[in-house]
Design a protein around this motif. Structure first.
Motif, PDB file in Angstrom:
ATOM      1  N   VAL A  17       0.876  -1.174   0.000  1.00  0.00           N
ATOM      2  CA  VAL A  17       0.000   0.000   0.000  1.00  0.00           C
ATOM      3  C   VAL A  17       0.915   1.227   0.000  1.00  0.00           C
ATOM      4  N   ILE A  18       1.340   1.583  -1.207  1.00  0.00           N
ATOM      5  CA  ILE A  18       2.404   2.574  -1.386  1.00  0.00           C
ATOM      6  C   ILE A  18       2.020   3.940  -0.832  1.00  0.00           C
ATOM      7  N   ASP A  19       0.760   4.361  -1.025  1.00  0.00           N
ATOM      8  CA  ASP A  19       0.393   5.694  -0.537  1.00  0.00           C
ATOM      9  C   ASP A  19       0.544   5.792   0.979  1.00  0.00           C
ATOM     10  N   ALA A  20       0.161   4.742   1.693  1.00  0.00           N
ATOM     11  CA  ALA A  20       0.303   4.739   3.159  1.00  0.00           C
ATOM     12  C   ALA A  20       1.775   4.696   3.555  1.00  0.00           C
ATOM     13  N   ALA A  21       2.573   3.926   2.812  1.00  0.00           N
ATOM     14  CA  ALA A  21       4.005   3.841   3.112  1.00  0.00           C
ATOM     15  C   ALA A  21       4.688   5.186   2.913  1.00  0.00           C
ATOM     16  N   LEU A  22       4.340   5.880   1.832  1.00  0.00           N
ATOM     17  CA  LEU A  22       4.998   7.152   1.521  1.00  0.00           C
ATOM     18  C   LEU A  22       4.542   8.301   2.409  1.00  0.00           C
ATOM     19  N   THR A  23       3.295   8.257   2.858  1.00  0.00           N
ATOM     20  CA  THR A  23       2.764   9.366   3.663  1.00  0.00           C
ATOM     21  C   THR A  23       2.800   9.094   5.164  1.00  0.00           C
ATOM     22  N   GLY A  24       3.055   7.847   5.548  1.00  0.00           N
ATOM     23  CA  GLY A  24       3.057   7.512   6.977  1.00  0.00           C
ATOM     24  C   GLY A  24       1.670   7.540   7.593  1.00  0.00           C
ATOM     25  N   THR A  25       0.641   7.410   6.771  1.00  0.00           N
ATOM     26  CA  THR A  25      -0.741   7.415   7.260  1.00  0.00           C
ATOM     27  C   THR A  25      -1.285   5.985   7.277  1.00  0.00           C
ATOM     28  N   PRO A  26      -2.329   5.728   8.072  1.00  0.00           N
ATOM     29  CA  PRO A  26      -2.906   4.381   8.091  1.00  0.00           C
ATOM     30  C   PRO A  26      -3.420   3.981   6.709  1.00  0.00           C
ATOM     31  N   SER A  27      -3.297   2.702   6.413  1.00  0.00           N
ATOM     32  CA  SER A  27      -3.747   2.191   5.130  1.00  0.00           C
ATOM     33  C   SER A  27      -5.264   2.223   5.034  1.00  0.00           C
ATOM     34  N   ARG A  28      -5.767   2.624   3.891  1.00  0.00           N
ATOM     35  CA  ARG A  28      -7.204   2.558   3.625  1.00  0.00           C
ATOM     36  C   ARG A  28      -7.551   1.249   2.926  1.00  0.00           C
ATOM     37  N   TYR A  29      -6.536   0.391   2.726  1.00  0.00           N
ATOM     38  CA  TYR A  29      -6.712  -0.804   1.914  1.00  0.00           C
ATOM     39  C   TYR A  29      -6.128  -2.041   2.585  1.00  0.00           C
ATOM     40  N   PHE A  30      -6.546  -3.181   2.084  1.00  0.00           N
ATOM     41  CA  PHE A  30      -5.962  -4.467   2.439  1.00  0.00           C
ATOM     42  C   PHE A  30      -4.988  -4.858   1.336  1.00  0.00           C
ATOM     43  N   PHE A  31      -3.926  -5.554   1.717  1.00  0.00           N
ATOM     44  CA  PHE A  31      -2.962  -6.104   0.759  1.00  0.00           C
ATOM     45  C   PHE A  31      -2.938  -7.598   1.000  1.00  0.00           C
ATOM     46  N   GLU A  32      -3.377  -8.375  -0.002  1.00  0.00           N
ATOM     47  CA  GLU A  32      -3.617  -9.810   0.158  1.00  0.00           C
ATOM     48  C   GLU A  32      -2.906 -10.610  -0.933  1.00  0.00           C
ATOM     49  N   THR A  33      -2.381 -11.777  -0.555  1.00  0.00           N
ATOM     50  CA  THR A  33      -1.803 -12.681  -1.538  1.00  0.00           C
ATOM     51  C   THR A  33      -2.913 -13.566  -2.113  1.00  0.00           C
ATOM     52  N   LEU A  34      -3.008 -13.615  -3.440  1.00  0.00           N
ATOM     53  CA  LEU A  34      -3.998 -14.472  -4.097  1.00  0.00           C
ATOM     54  C   LEU A  34      -3.425 -15.842  -4.408  1.00  0.00           C
ATOM     55  N   SER A  35      -2.114 -15.963  -4.300  1.00  0.00           N
ATOM     56  CA  SER A  35      -1.420 -17.247  -4.458  1.00  0.00           C
ATOM     57  C   SER A  35      -0.214 -17.192  -3.528  1.00  0.00           C
ATOM     58  N   SER A  36       0.429 -18.299  -3.340  1.00  0.00           N
ATOM     59  CA  SER A  36       1.675 -18.287  -2.572  1.00  0.00           C
ATOM     60  C   SER A  36       2.588 -17.251  -3.217  1.00  0.00           C
ATOM     61  N   SER A  37       3.175 -16.383  -2.408  1.00  0.00           N
ATOM     62  CA  SER A  37       3.915 -15.243  -2.946  1.00  0.00           C
ATOM     63  C   SER A  37       5.259 -15.077  -2.251  1.00  0.00           C
TER      64      SER A  37
END
Length: 196
Positions: A86-106
């Motif tokens: 969740v790049i926007d949260a990483a770059l701004t230091g704000t809480p994520s508005r999204y989930f980041f999920e693996t759809l396959s083994s990653s």
């Protein structure tokens, strides 16, 4: 000066980081660790900070928003060899508005977001890469917004299939339909109707 063995996974990352001197590459490569997650792993939760920048080596992932009524909006898919998280949260230091999920083994190379940002402020070639990557992502998101808001379902489906046909056999159809803003039943009909 320390040199780092260029394994296959680091070679893919290094090929994207054009312009780094050997010393800058060594400094940059030291912040990354390799990690594998099983299918269905939630790497970032909505409301949590995004602590990492990911570079995808294997697998397919999605970033999505979940509404209180349970509906989801798939924002983006990632796959080898791209940056993710969740790049926007990483770059701004704000809480994520999204989930980041693996759809396959990653499998990823992952770096602490703060270290990545610190290096991007001190290594001009990395700063230029980040600026260019953000510009390309904004361009892609704006194009997707235009398609979702102005094209008919069949046109959206055809454009997606021309751009990313490999995704059809790697991502469940319900996520693709959601990503395109197409009803899942209509998506199945389009699969049978449209030949690309």
């Amino acid at each position: 000066m320390k040199t780092i063995a260029i394994t296959e996974e680091f070679l893919n990352l290094k090929n994207m980081m054009k312009g780094l001197s050997e010393e800058e590459w060594v400094t940059f490569s030291e912040i990354w660790t390799k990690k594998t997650y099983p299918k269905g792993s939630l790497l970032t939760m909505q409301g949590d900070p995004e602590n990492y920048i990911y570079f995808v080596l294997e697998g397919i992932q999605r970033i999505y928003h979940s509404y209180e009524d349970g509906k989801e909006a798939t924002i983006i898919f990632s796959y080898p060899y791209s940056f993710s998280g969740v790049i926007d949260a990483a770059l701004t230091g704000t809480p994520s508005r999204y989930f980041f999920e693996t759809l396959s083994s990653s499998t990823f190379l992952k770096a602490p977001a703060q270290k990545f940002l610190e290096l991007s402020r001190t290594i001009p070639a990395l700063s230029g890469f980040v600026q260019n990557a953000l510009a390309q992502n904004i361009k892609g998101l704006l194009e997707k917004m235009v398609e979702v808001q102005s094209l008919k379902s069949e046109e959206k489906f055809i454009r997606f299939m021309q751009r990313s046909p490999h995704m059809l056999h790697k991502v469940p159809q319900r996520y693709l339909a959601n990503y395109l803003g197409i009803d899942p039943t209509n998506f199945s009909k389009l699969m049978n109707k449209v030949s690309i």
